[in-house]
Design a protein around this motif. Structure first.
Motif, mmCIF file in Angstrom:
data_model
loop_
_atom_site.group_PDB
_atom_site.id
_atom_site.type_symbol
_atom_site.label_atom_id
_atom_site.label_comp_id
_atom_site.label_asym_id
_atom_site.label_seq_id
_atom_site.Cartn_x
_atom_site.Cartn_y
_atom_site.Cartn_z
ATOM 1 N N ALA A 9 0.834 -1.196 0.000
ATOM 2 C CA ALA A 9 0.000 0.000 0.000
ATOM 3 C C ALA A 9 0.874 1.253 0.000
ATOM 4 N N ASP A 10 1.888 1.268 0.848
ATOM 5 C CA ASP A 10 2.791 2.417 0.944
ATOM 6 C C ASP A 10 3.470 2.705 -0.398
ATOM 7 N N LEU A 11 3.985 1.662 -1.016
ATOM 8 C CA LEU A 11 4.701 1.857 -2.278
ATOM 9 C C LEU A 11 3.771 2.222 -3.429
ATOM 10 N N LEU A 12 2.593 1.620 -3.492
ATOM 11 C CA LEU A 12 1.633 1.997 -4.531
ATOM 12 C C LEU A 12 1.268 3.477 -4.425
ATOM 13 N N LEU A 13 1.024 3.925 -3.211
ATOM 14 C CA LEU A 13 0.683 5.332 -3.010
ATOM 15 C C LEU A 13 1.855 6.238 -3.377
ATOM 16 N N GLU A 14 3.042 5.880 -2.923
ATOM 17 C CA GLU A 14 4.224 6.701 -3.202
ATOM 18 C C GLU A 14 4.519 6.761 -4.700
ATOM 19 N N TYR A 15 4.566 5.625 -5.350
ATOM 20 C CA TYR A 15 4.925 5.579 -6.768
ATOM 21 C C TYR A 15 3.875 6.203 -7.681
ATOM 22 N N ASN A 16 2.658 6.361 -7.174
ATOM 23 C CA ASN A 16 1.603 6.961 -7.991
ATOM 24 C C ASN A 16 1.269 8.394 -7.571
ATOM 25 N N GLY A 17 2.179 9.005 -6.816
ATOM 26 C CA GLY A 17 2.064 10.419 -6.504
ATOM 27 C C GLY A 17 1.166 10.788 -5.336
ATOM 28 N N PHE A 18 0.824 9.816 -4.478
ATOM 29 C CA PHE A 18 -0.038 10.108 -3.331
ATOM 30 C C PHE A 18 0.733 10.185 -2.018
ATOM 31 N N GLY A 19 2.042 10.129 -2.078
ATOM 32 C CA GLY A 19 2.877 10.369 -0.908
ATOM 33 C C GLY A 19 3.160 9.190 0.013
ATOM 34 N N GLY A 20 2.475 8.105 -0.103
ATOM 35 C CA GLY A 20 2.719 6.957 0.775
ATOM 36 C C GLY A 20 1.973 7.053 2.087
ATOM 37 N N LEU A 21 2.151 6.038 2.922
ATOM 38 C CA LEU A 21 1.515 6.003 4.237
ATOM 39 C C LEU A 21 2.287 6.888 5.205
ATOM 40 N N SER A 22 1.623 7.344 6.254
ATOM 41 C CA SER A 22 2.239 8.311 7.161
ATOM 42 C C SER A 22 3.124 7.673 8.226
ATOM 43 N N ASN A 23 3.049 6.369 8.422
ATOM 44 C CA ASN A 23 3.817 5.760 9.510
ATOM 45 C C ASN A 23 4.688 4.613 9.011
ATOM 46 N N ARG A 24 5.599 4.919 8.111
ATOM 47 C CA ARG A 24 6.510 3.920 7.550
ATOM 48 C C ARG A 24 7.369 3.274 8.638
ATOM 49 N N GLU A 25 7.748 4.053 9.658
ATOM 50 C CA GLU A 25 8.592 3.523 10.734
ATOM 51 C C GLU A 25 7.932 2.332 11.428
ATOM 52 N N ARG A 26 6.643 2.407 11.617
ATOM 53 C CA ARG A 26 5.926 1.314 12.280
ATOM 54 C C ARG A 26 5.948 0.053 11.408
ATOM 55 N N ILE A 27 5.847 0.236 10.097
ATOM 56 C CA ILE A 27 5.925 -0.915 9.180
ATOM 57 C C ILE A 27 7.304 -1.554 9.281
ATOM 58 N N CYS A 28 8.344 -0.736 9.303
ATOM 59 C CA CYS A 28 9.712 -1.260 9.405
ATOM 60 C C CYS A 28 9.919 -2.004 10.718
ATOM 61 N N ARG A 29 9.373 -1.469 11.792
ATOM 62 C CA ARG A 29 9.482 -2.163 13.086
ATOM 63 C C ARG A 29 8.713 -3.475 13.075
ATOM 64 N N GLN A 30 7.620 -3.524 12.330
ATOM 65 C CA GLN A 30 6.877 -4.777 12.222
ATOM 66 C C GLN A 30 7.745 -5.844 11.567
#
Length: 167
Positions: free
Chosen positions: A93-114
């Motif tokens: 979801a994060d990458l689809l949003l980022e690559y399509n110009g919607f900026g990505g999800l707001s809490n990437r750090e939490r995904i990385c910690r997961q």
């Protein structure tokens, strides 16, 4: 037929967002609806209301990330293979949003910690623990794959770890 299905998903997604505001809990099925709406909004921009569809999907995924993934990366579901499945959905979801110009999800750090949590709590062979009706997933292989294009900046060394903010 596709547009009819999208309209139904969008309506259902908006209902989930409204019910969540009054206390309904989200689950993995709701996350899949959010992800489908993000995909439609990003990949089929020619559809009427594609931006609103994407915004609804992103709202669902953002709310689930915030409410179900603790700051240490531990999911409130407590099922390792489902956690692994959900972590990948968040990355996609994060990458689809980022690559399509919607900026990505707001809490990437939490995904990385997961992902760090999944890595540390996998079996000595690197597999996600499989209990009940769950999936057989290779946590270590997925960490290496996702880490090749996503900022998973933690040491790849199995160790005893305490997750103090895990709840």
């Amino acid at each position: 037929l596709l547009e009819l299905h999208v309209q139904h998903l969008h309506k259902e997604g908006k209902e989930h967002l409204q019910l969540q505001k009054v206390g309904q809990k989200f689950n993995n099925h709701t996350l899949q609806i959010g992800m489908a709406l993000i995909m439609v909004g990003c990949l089929l921009p020619e559809l009427e209301d594609s931006t609103q569809i994407q915004i609804t999907g992103q709202g669902i995924v953002e709310a689930i990330l915030e409410k179900t993934i603790r700051p240490d990366g531990i999911s409130r579901e407590y099922a390792m293979s489902y956690d692994h499945f959900v972590a990948r959905l968040f990355v996609e979801a994060d990458l689809l949003l980022e690559y399509n110009g919607f900026g990505g999800l707001s809490n990437r750090e939490r995904i990385c910690r997961q992902y760090e949590y999944l890595y540390q709590f996998s079996s000595p062979e690197g597999k996600s623990m499989q209990i009940g009706d769950s999936y057989a997933l290779d946590a270590v292989a997925d960490v290496e794959f996702v880490g090749s294009f996503y900022p998973l900046n933690f040491p790849r060394q199995k160790r005893t770890v305490v997750m103090p903010r895990g709840g």
